[in-house]
Scaffold this motif. Structure first.
Motif, PDB file in Angstrom:
ATOM      1  N   PHE A 179      43.198  34.700  30.382  1.00 17.97           N
ATOM      2  CA  PHE A 179      43.401  33.243  30.468  1.00 17.97           C
ATOM      3  C   PHE A 179      42.156  32.560  31.030  1.00 17.97           C
ATOM      4  O   PHE A 179      41.728  31.514  30.550  1.00 17.97           O
ATOM      5  CB  PHE A 179      44.615  32.947  31.343  1.00 17.97           C
ATOM      6  CG  PHE A 179      44.959  31.498  31.416  1.00 17.97           C
ATOM      7  CD1 PHE A 179      45.485  30.842  30.321  1.00 17.97           C
ATOM      8  CD2 PHE A 179      44.764  30.783  32.589  1.00 17.97           C
ATOM      9  CE1 PHE A 179      45.802  29.493  30.377  1.00 17.97           C
ATOM     10  CE2 PHE A 179      45.077  29.437  32.662  1.00 17.97           C
ATOM     11  CZ  PHE A 179      45.604  28.792  31.553  1.00 17.97           C
ATOM     12  N   ILE A 227      41.170  36.312  35.005  1.00 18.83           N
ATOM     13  CA  ILE A 227      42.454  35.914  35.594  1.00 18.83           C
ATOM     14  C   ILE A 227      43.451  35.801  34.453  1.00 18.83           C
ATOM     15  O   ILE A 227      43.129  35.230  33.398  1.00 18.83           O
ATOM     16  CB  ILE A 227      42.337  34.567  36.325  1.00 18.83           C
ATOM     17  CG1 ILE A 227      41.409  34.685  37.549  1.00 18.83           C
ATOM     18  CG2 ILE A 227      43.707  34.040  36.749  1.00 18.83           C
ATOM     19  CD1 ILE A 227      41.068  33.344  38.190  1.00 18.83           C
ATOM     20  N   GLU A 228      44.646  36.331  34.652  1.00 23.54           N
ATOM     21  CA  GLU A 228      45.679  36.243  33.625  1.00 23.54           C
ATOM     22  C   GLU A 228      46.565  35.017  33.857  1.00 23.54           C
ATOM     23  O   GLU A 228      46.720  34.534  34.980  1.00 23.54           O
ATOM     24  CB  GLU A 228      46.531  37.510  33.619  1.00 23.54           C
ATOM     25  CG  GLU A 228      45.763  38.779  33.289  1.00 23.54           C
ATOM     26  CD  GLU A 228      45.116  38.749  31.911  1.00 23.54           C
ATOM     27  OE1 GLU A 228      45.657  38.063  31.007  1.00 23.54           O
ATOM     28  OE2 GLU A 228      44.070  39.409  31.729  1.00 23.54           O
ATOM     29  N   GLU A 229      47.168  34.534  32.793  1.00 24.59           N
ATOM     30  CA  GLU A 229      48.011  33.341  32.864  1.00 24.59           C
ATOM     31  C   GLU A 229      49.216  33.583  33.777  1.00 24.59           C
ATOM     32  O   GLU A 229      49.832  34.643  33.757  1.00 24.59           O
ATOM     33  CB  GLU A 229      48.496  32.945  31.469  1.00 24.59           C
ATOM     34  CG  GLU A 229      49.225  31.621  31.433  1.00 24.59           C
ATOM     35  CD  GLU A 229      49.484  31.136  30.024  1.00 24.59           C
ATOM     36  OE1 GLU A 229      49.901  29.977  29.863  1.00 24.59           O
ATOM     37  OE2 GLU A 229      49.279  31.917  29.077  1.00 24.59           O
ATOM     38  N   GLY A 230      49.511  32.587  34.605  1.00 25.53           N
ATOM     39  CA  GLY A 230      50.678  32.650  35.479  1.00 25.53           C
ATOM     40  C   GLY A 230      50.447  33.353  36.799  1.00 25.53           C
ATOM     41  O   GLY A 230      51.371  33.472  37.611  1.00 25.53           O
ATOM     42  N   GLU A 231      49.231  33.800  37.060  1.00 30.98           N
ATOM     43  CA  GLU A 231      48.955  34.509  38.302  1.00 30.98           C
ATOM     44  C   GLU A 231      48.688  33.541  39.453  1.00 30.98           C
ATOM     45  O   GLU A 231      48.121  32.454  39.272  1.00 30.98           O
ATOM     46  CB  GLU A 231      47.749  35.437  38.143  1.00 30.98           C
ATOM     47  CG  GLU A 231      48.024  36.660  37.290  1.00 30.98           C
ATOM     48  CD  GLU A 231      46.846  37.604  37.226  1.00 30.98           C
ATOM     49  OE1 GLU A 231      47.082  38.825  37.152  1.00 30.98           O
ATOM     50  OE2 GLU A 231      45.687  37.141  37.237  1.00 30.98           O
ATOM     51  N   VAL A 239      46.347  33.417  42.425  1.00 31.30           N
ATOM     52  CA  VAL A 239      45.074  34.095  42.684  1.00 31.30           C
ATOM     53  C   VAL A 239      44.454  33.568  43.973  1.00 31.30           C
ATOM     54  O   VAL A 239      44.429  32.350  44.210  1.00 31.30           O
ATOM     55  CB  VAL A 239      44.100  33.877  41.504  1.00 31.30           C
ATOM     56  CG1 VAL A 239      42.775  34.589  41.757  1.00 31.30           C
ATOM     57  CG2 VAL A 239      44.732  34.336  40.200  1.00 31.30           C
ATOM     58  N   LEU A 258      45.963  24.760  34.801  1.00 28.04           N
ATOM     59  CA  LEU A 258      45.342  25.494  35.899  1.00 28.04           C
ATOM     60  C   LEU A 258      45.336  24.612  37.139  1.00 28.04           C
ATOM     61  O   LEU A 258      44.918  23.451  37.083  1.00 28.04           O
ATOM     62  CB  LEU A 258      43.906  25.852  35.490  1.00 28.04           C
ATOM     63  CG  LEU A 258      43.074  26.757  36.371  1.00 28.04           C
ATOM     64  CD1 LEU A 258      43.724  28.123  36.542  1.00 28.04           C
ATOM     65  CD2 LEU A 258      41.675  26.917  35.760  1.00 28.04           C
ATOM     66  N   SER A 311      53.750  28.546  41.499  1.00 29.88           N
ATOM     67  CA  SER A 311      53.155  29.422  40.497  1.00 29.88           C
ATOM     68  C   SER A 311      54.224  30.278  39.830  1.00 29.88           C
ATOM     69  O   SER A 311      54.309  30.343  38.592  1.00 29.88           O
ATOM     70  CB  SER A 311      52.094  30.315  41.143  1.00 29.88           C
ATOM     71  OG  SER A 311      51.634  31.298  40.239  1.00 29.88           O
ATOM     72  N   LYS A 368      52.737  28.771  36.468  1.00 25.92           N
ATOM     73  CA  LYS A 368      51.433  28.126  36.567  1.00 25.92           C
ATOM     74  C   LYS A 368      50.381  29.108  37.091  1.00 25.92           C
ATOM     75  O   LYS A 368      50.659  29.915  37.975  1.00 25.92           O
ATOM     76  CB  LYS A 368      51.492  26.927  37.517  1.00 25.92           C
ATOM     77  CG  LYS A 368      52.296  25.743  37.004  1.00 25.92           C
ATOM     78  CD  LYS A 368      51.600  25.082  35.836  1.00 25.92           C
ATOM     79  CE  LYS A 368      52.397  23.900  35.326  1.00 25.92           C
ATOM     80  NZ  LYS A 368      51.841  23.395  34.046  1.00 25.92           N
ATOM     81  N   THR A 369      49.192  29.000  36.557  1.00 25.46           N
ATOM     82  CA  THR A 369      48.066  29.755  37.093  1.00 25.46           C
ATOM     83  C   THR A 369      47.491  28.947  38.241  1.00 25.46           C
ATOM     84  O   THR A 369      47.018  27.827  38.057  1.00 25.46           O
ATOM     85  CB  THR A 369      47.001  29.979  36.008  1.00 25.46           C
ATOM     86  OG1 THR A 369      47.621  30.547  34.851  1.00 25.46           O
ATOM     87  CG2 THR A 369      45.908  30.902  36.516  1.00 25.46           C
ATOM     88  N   VAL A 396      44.878  28.963  41.580  1.00 24.79           N
ATOM     89  CA  VAL A 396      43.729  29.605  42.207  1.00 24.79           C
ATOM     90  C   VAL A 396      43.487  28.937  43.558  1.00 24.79           C
ATOM     91  O   VAL A 396      43.283  27.717  43.627  1.00 24.79           O
ATOM     92  CB  VAL A 396      42.467  29.497  41.335  1.00 24.79           C
ATOM     93  CG1 VAL A 396      41.267  30.119  42.049  1.00 24.79           C
ATOM     94  CG2 VAL A 396      42.694  30.172  39.983  1.00 24.79           C
TER      95      VAL A 396
END
Length: 233
Positions: free
Chosen positions: A3, A30-34, A36, A159, A185, A190-191, A193
């Motif tokens: 993602f 980074i993967e979607e939905g993580e 982070v 994001l 998240s 949702k991703t 960060v």
């Protein structure tokens, strides 16, 4: 393709004849939905990474991809749309409009969004259902940060980028904000960060990216992240 992908990204700031490399040949995914956490000491390049990811700063070299689109290759017009529609920002200081209520602050963000969420619903989700008509000066620091998070979430971004979101808060309030971000998240896919200098926050992340000296020195998946409610630092 992941993602989010940084491919050999560098950022050099030039001040006269002096060059400062804030980020050097950085690569991570980074993967979607993580949820982070990007962690590192002051001066490691964390904020520069966030600014490039959010389309606020251009790369010197390398490529950044988000949701299959090369952000680093966008012109100014496309970057404006990217920041407006795809990115939600949460900063250490809340940046609320002081003469607007909590609800009006969130509504302001949704007016420039393609597919916004209902502002009142999002404020209730962040625990401010009874405070919608209050102005920022009538809210605590934690409540103001909740408004800023609601404002970012209501845009329905791809994001959500958070720059030291607990930095201006006391311990208990900061912990509740981390819980809210983690829950948002996971509940909405949702991703998110979060950048921080606090290594303790890595325990609640799905993915941890460690930055030192402008390099990503580790990109680790946390198989058993803790609930933010249990975090101690």
């Amino acid at each position: 393709m992941a993602f989010v992908e940084f491919r050999d990204v560098s950022k050099i700031y030039r001040m006269g004849e002096v060059e400062v490399a804030a980020v050097k040949d950085m690569g991570f995914t980074i993967e979607e939905g993580e949820f982070v956490v990007i962690v590192g000491p002051s001066g490691a390049g964390k904020t520069t990474v966030l600014n490039m990811l959010g389309g606020m700063d251009a790369v010197t070299d390398g490529k950044i991809w988000v949701a299959g689109t090369e952000v680093s290759g966008m012109g100014e017009r496309d970057l404006t749309f990217y920041r407006r529609y795809d990115i939600g920002f949460v900063f250490q200081f809340y940046n609320l409009v002081q003469n607007l209520t909590a609800l009006e602050n969130v509504e302001l963000a949704t007016q420039i969004s393609k597919d916004p969420l209902d502002p009142a619903t999002v404020l209730r989700e962040v625990g401010l259902g009874e405070r919608m008509d209050n102005f920022p000066a009538q809210l605590s620091g934690g409540e103001q940060q909740r408004v800023s998070i609601a404002r970012a979430l209501a845009k329905n971004p791809k994001l959500l980028l958070c720059d030291e979101p607990t930095g201006a808060l006391d311990y208990a309030t900061g912990k509740s904000i981390l819980h809210l971000l983690q829950a948002s998240s996971h509940a909405h896919g949702k991703t998110v960060v979060v950048i921080t200098h606090n290594a303790a926050f890595t325990a609640i992340a799905d993915r941890v990216i460690r930055i030192h000296g402008g390099h990503a020195v580790a990109n680790e998946v946390n198989e058993h992240p803790l609930d933010a409610d249990t975090l101690v630092w």
